[in-house]
Write a protein that holds these residues in place. Structure first.
Motif, mmCIF file in Angstrom:
data_model
loop_
_atom_site.group_PDB
_atom_site.id
_atom_site.type_symbol
_atom_site.label_atom_id
_atom_site.label_comp_id
_atom_site.label_asym_id
_atom_site.label_seq_id
_atom_site.Cartn_x
_atom_site.Cartn_y
_atom_site.Cartn_z
ATOM 1 N N PRO A 122 -2.733 3.473 12.137
ATOM 2 C CA PRO A 122 -1.981 4.846 13.727
ATOM 3 C C PRO A 122 -2.491 5.267 14.332
ATOM 4 C CG PRO A 122 -1.135 4.977 11.553
ATOM 5 C CD PRO A 122 -2.249 4.186 11.157
ATOM 6 N N TYR A 123 -4.005 5.614 13.926
ATOM 7 C CA TYR A 123 -4.446 6.687 14.887
ATOM 8 C C TYR A 123 -4.997 7.073 15.844
ATOM 9 C CZ TYR A 123 -3.223 8.452 9.502
ATOM 10 O OH TYR A 123 -2.828 7.973 8.501
ATOM 11 N N LEU A 124 -5.093 5.585 16.562
ATOM 12 C CA LEU A 124 -5.687 5.713 17.782
ATOM 13 C C LEU A 124 -5.505 6.787 18.452
ATOM 14 C CD1 LEU A 124 -5.597 1.330 18.180
ATOM 15 C CD2 LEU A 124 -6.912 3.521 17.693
ATOM 16 N N PRO A 125 -5.606 7.509 19.342
ATOM 17 C CA PRO A 125 -4.834 8.611 20.670
ATOM 18 C C PRO A 125 -4.582 7.988 21.956
ATOM 19 C CG PRO A 125 -8.741 7.906 20.238
ATOM 20 C CD PRO A 125 -7.742 7.612 19.435
ATOM 21 N N SER A 126 -4.916 6.756 22.019
ATOM 22 C CA SER A 126 -4.251 6.169 22.583
ATOM 23 C C SER A 126 -2.436 6.036 22.084
ATOM 24 C CB SER A 126 -4.333 4.754 22.806
ATOM 25 O OG SER A 126 -4.474 4.006 22.174
#
Length: 146
Positions: A122-126
């Motif tokens: 869950p850590y994508l910048p998007s």
């Protein structure tokens, strides 16, 4: 009791551990196959204390979970629960988690077996969440709670 403590993740304050037991659904008849997440107060590392439990409405096996604080301050736990798909819990009050979203990556499976989602990221910048499916490949999801 714990059958196989597989994985856990700290909340943002690093005071509580949310823990999954990968085999308790099979080895504890009282659970009747329903998955649960155990919550421990680990603010004193020499004296961890069990403080709460989240009981799922789904019969499945829980697996990898990760926590993340959203820009609005809501803290979420993203749990890959094999046949039950990804389950998203609001853990802002870590001792009283509530499910706020889910996505079933294996709709043909609704039991305690090693099929469906194994992990997530869950850590994508998007803000997108990657969810792996053993049978169907990779899903890219956007959580729309607001």
């Amino acid at each position: 009791y714990s059958a196989y403590t597989h994985q856990g993740w700290l909340n943002a304050a690093q005071t509580h551990l949310i823990m999954n037991d990968e085999l308790d659904e099979e080895r504890q008849p009282a659970l009747d196959g329903y998955t649960r997440s155990l919550i421990w107060d680990v603010s004193q590392l020499n004296a961890p204390a069990f403080v709460a439990q989240f009981d799922s409405t789904e019969q499945s096996i829980d697996h990898n979970l990760y926590t993340l604080v959203k820009p609005d301050g809501t803290e979420l736990a993203y749990e890959s629960n094999y046949c039950a798909g990804i389950r998203v819990l609001d853990i802002t009050d870590v001792t009283a988690p509530t499910q706020v979203a889910f996505f079933d990556v294996e709709p043909n499976c609704d039991t305690v077996q090693f099929s469906g989602t194994w992990s997530n990221y869950p850590y994508l910048p998007s803000g997108n969440v990657l969810v792996s499916s053993i049978e169907r490949g990779l899903y890219v999801l956007q959580l729309n709670m607001y």
